[in-house]
Scaffold this motif. Structure first.
Motif, mmCIF file in Angstrom:
data_model
loop_
_atom_site.group_PDB
_atom_site.id
_atom_site.type_symbol
_atom_site.label_atom_id
_atom_site.label_comp_id
_atom_site.label_asym_id
_atom_site.label_seq_id
_atom_site.Cartn_x
_atom_site.Cartn_y
_atom_site.Cartn_z
ATOM 1 N N UNK A 25 92.958 -33.075 133.881
ATOM 2 C CA UNK A 25 91.904 -32.628 134.789
ATOM 3 C C UNK A 25 92.275 -31.235 135.286
ATOM 4 N N UNK A 26 91.330 -30.307 135.186
ATOM 5 C CA UNK A 26 91.567 -28.925 135.603
ATOM 6 C C UNK A 26 90.850 -28.610 136.909
ATOM 7 N N UNK A 27 89.666 -29.201 137.089
ATOM 8 C CA UNK A 27 88.822 -28.863 138.242
ATOM 9 C C UNK A 27 88.089 -30.114 138.706
ATOM 10 N N UNK A 28 88.038 -30.317 140.021
ATOM 11 C CA UNK A 28 87.300 -31.420 140.626
ATOM 12 C C UNK A 28 86.149 -30.866 141.447
ATOM 13 N N UNK A 29 85.060 -31.624 141.504
ATOM 14 C CA UNK A 29 83.918 -31.214 142.313
ATOM 15 C C UNK A 29 83.929 -31.931 143.652
ATOM 16 N N UNK A 30 83.025 -31.500 144.494
ATOM 17 C CA UNK A 30 82.691 -32.236 145.703
ATOM 18 C C UNK A 30 81.849 -33.437 145.273
ATOM 19 N N UNK A 31 81.439 -34.263 146.208
ATOM 20 C CA UNK A 31 80.525 -35.374 145.917
ATOM 21 C C UNK A 31 79.101 -34.940 146.237
ATOM 22 N N UNK A 32 78.165 -35.427 145.430
ATOM 23 C CA UNK A 32 76.764 -35.059 145.570
ATOM 24 C C UNK A 32 75.914 -36.315 145.663
ATOM 25 N N UNK A 33 74.879 -36.258 146.485
ATOM 26 C CA UNK A 33 73.990 -37.404 146.657
ATOM 27 C C UNK A 33 73.118 -37.610 145.425
ATOM 28 N N UNK A 34 72.711 -36.513 144.774
ATOM 29 C CA UNK A 34 71.853 -36.636 143.595
ATOM 30 C C UNK A 34 72.539 -36.068 142.357
ATOM 31 N N UNK A 35 72.150 -36.597 141.206
ATOM 32 C CA UNK A 35 72.673 -36.081 139.950
ATOM 33 C C UNK A 35 72.216 -34.639 139.744
ATOM 34 N N UNK A 36 71.002 -34.330 140.181
ATOM 35 C CA UNK A 36 70.483 -32.969 140.045
ATOM 36 C C UNK A 36 71.393 -31.966 140.750
ATOM 37 N N UNK A 37 71.847 -32.292 141.955
ATOM 38 C CA UNK A 37 72.758 -31.398 142.676
ATOM 39 C C UNK A 37 74.098 -31.265 141.950
ATOM 40 N N UNK A 38 74.556 -32.356 141.359
ATOM 41 C CA UNK A 38 75.796 -32.331 140.587
ATOM 42 C C UNK A 38 75.643 -31.402 139.379
ATOM 43 N N UNK A 39 74.538 -31.543 138.652
ATOM 44 C CA UNK A 39 74.278 -30.679 137.493
ATOM 45 C C UNK A 39 74.102 -29.222 137.908
ATOM 46 N N UNK A 40 73.479 -28.992 139.067
ATOM 47 C CA UNK A 40 73.325 -27.624 139.568
ATOM 48 C C UNK A 40 74.680 -26.996 139.864
ATOM 49 N N UNK A 41 75.611 -27.800 140.342
ATOM 50 C CA UNK A 41 76.956 -27.295 140.619
ATOM 51 C C UNK A 41 77.686 -26.929 139.327
ATOM 52 N N UNK A 42 77.517 -27.728 138.287
ATOM 53 C CA UNK A 42 78.103 -27.389 136.988
ATOM 54 C C UNK A 42 77.522 -26.070 136.489
ATOM 55 N N UNK A 43 76.211 -25.896 136.631
ATOM 56 C CA UNK A 43 75.564 -24.638 136.224
ATOM 57 C C UNK A 43 76.120 -23.469 137.029
ATOM 58 N N UNK A 44 76.376 -23.690 138.303
ATOM 59 C CA UNK A 44 76.940 -22.634 139.150
ATOM 60 C C UNK A 44 78.357 -22.280 138.713
ATOM 61 N N UNK A 45 79.140 -23.272 138.328
ATOM 62 C CA UNK A 45 80.488 -22.999 137.816
ATOM 63 C C UNK A 45 80.394 -22.159 136.553
ATOM 64 N N UNK A 46 79.487 -22.512 135.674
ATOM 65 C CA UNK A 46 79.311 -21.742 134.439
ATOM 66 C C UNK A 46 78.978 -20.282 134.739
ATOM 67 N N UNK A 47 78.166 -20.048 135.765
ATOM 68 C CA UNK A 47 77.765 -18.677 136.130
ATOM 69 C C UNK A 47 78.862 -17.901 136.851
ATOM 70 N N UNK A 48 79.655 -18.587 137.653
ATOM 71 C CA UNK A 48 80.577 -17.895 138.559
ATOM 72 C C UNK A 48 82.037 -17.875 138.136
ATOM 73 N N UNK A 49 82.413 -18.623 137.120
ATOM 74 C CA UNK A 49 83.830 -18.789 136.769
ATOM 75 C C UNK A 49 84.521 -17.486 136.368
ATOM 76 N N UNK A 50 83.786 -16.548 135.811
ATOM 77 C CA UNK A 50 84.432 -15.297 135.365
ATOM 78 C C UNK A 50 84.454 -14.213 136.438
ATOM 79 N N UNK A 51 83.875 -14.512 137.590
ATOM 80 C CA UNK A 51 83.823 -13.551 138.694
ATOM 81 C C UNK A 51 85.071 -13.721 139.566
ATOM 82 N N UNK A 52 85.976 -12.752 139.497
ATOM 83 C CA UNK A 52 87.233 -12.841 140.252
ATOM 84 C C UNK A 52 87.026 -13.009 141.746
ATOM 85 N N UNK A 53 85.921 -12.514 142.277
ATOM 86 C CA UNK A 53 85.694 -12.624 143.720
ATOM 87 C C UNK A 53 85.324 -14.051 144.124
ATOM 88 N N UNK A 54 85.026 -14.899 143.164
ATOM 89 C CA UNK A 54 84.633 -16.283 143.451
ATOM 90 C C UNK A 54 85.808 -17.258 143.386
#
Length: 109
Positions: A25-54
């Protein structure tokens, strides 16, 4: 390559982990009430992972870890705790390199 694995907690909340091909395991998420919010967080990781300021490196009880934040400044993923700086850097590089192409394994279906 890596996989985002989505699971349900015992309280019925969604969470995910980014897992390396070797099962670590490399990265853990927070807990989300909906699957949609969980998937949105994965999408956000994909967008932000290469940004050193994040990516914020932290230490607690002599162990090193990192947090990845979204554009809103909220934490969207936390790394494990590592003994060495080299291990921490390797984990961050894994997230940067593979989060965009990691498959999603939805274990909630």
């Amino acid at each position: 390559m890596g996989i985002f694995e989505i699971t349900l907690t015992k309280y019925g909340e969604y969470q995910f982990q980014l897992i390396a091909d070797n099962g670590q395991v490399i990265l853990n998420s927070e807990c989300y009430i909906t699957k949609e919010n969980c998937l949105n967080s994965i999408a956000s990781i994909r967008r932000n992972a290469k940004d050193n300021t994040k990516i914020k490196c932290r230490a607690i009880s002599g162990k090193l870890y990192f947090e990845l934040t979204g554009t809103n400044g909220q934490i969207i993923g936390s790394g494990l705790k590592y003994e060495s700086l080299a291990s921490l850097i390797n984990a961050i590089e894994f997230v940067r390199s593979f989060s965009e192409t990691a498959l999603i394994n939805d274990r909630t279906l």
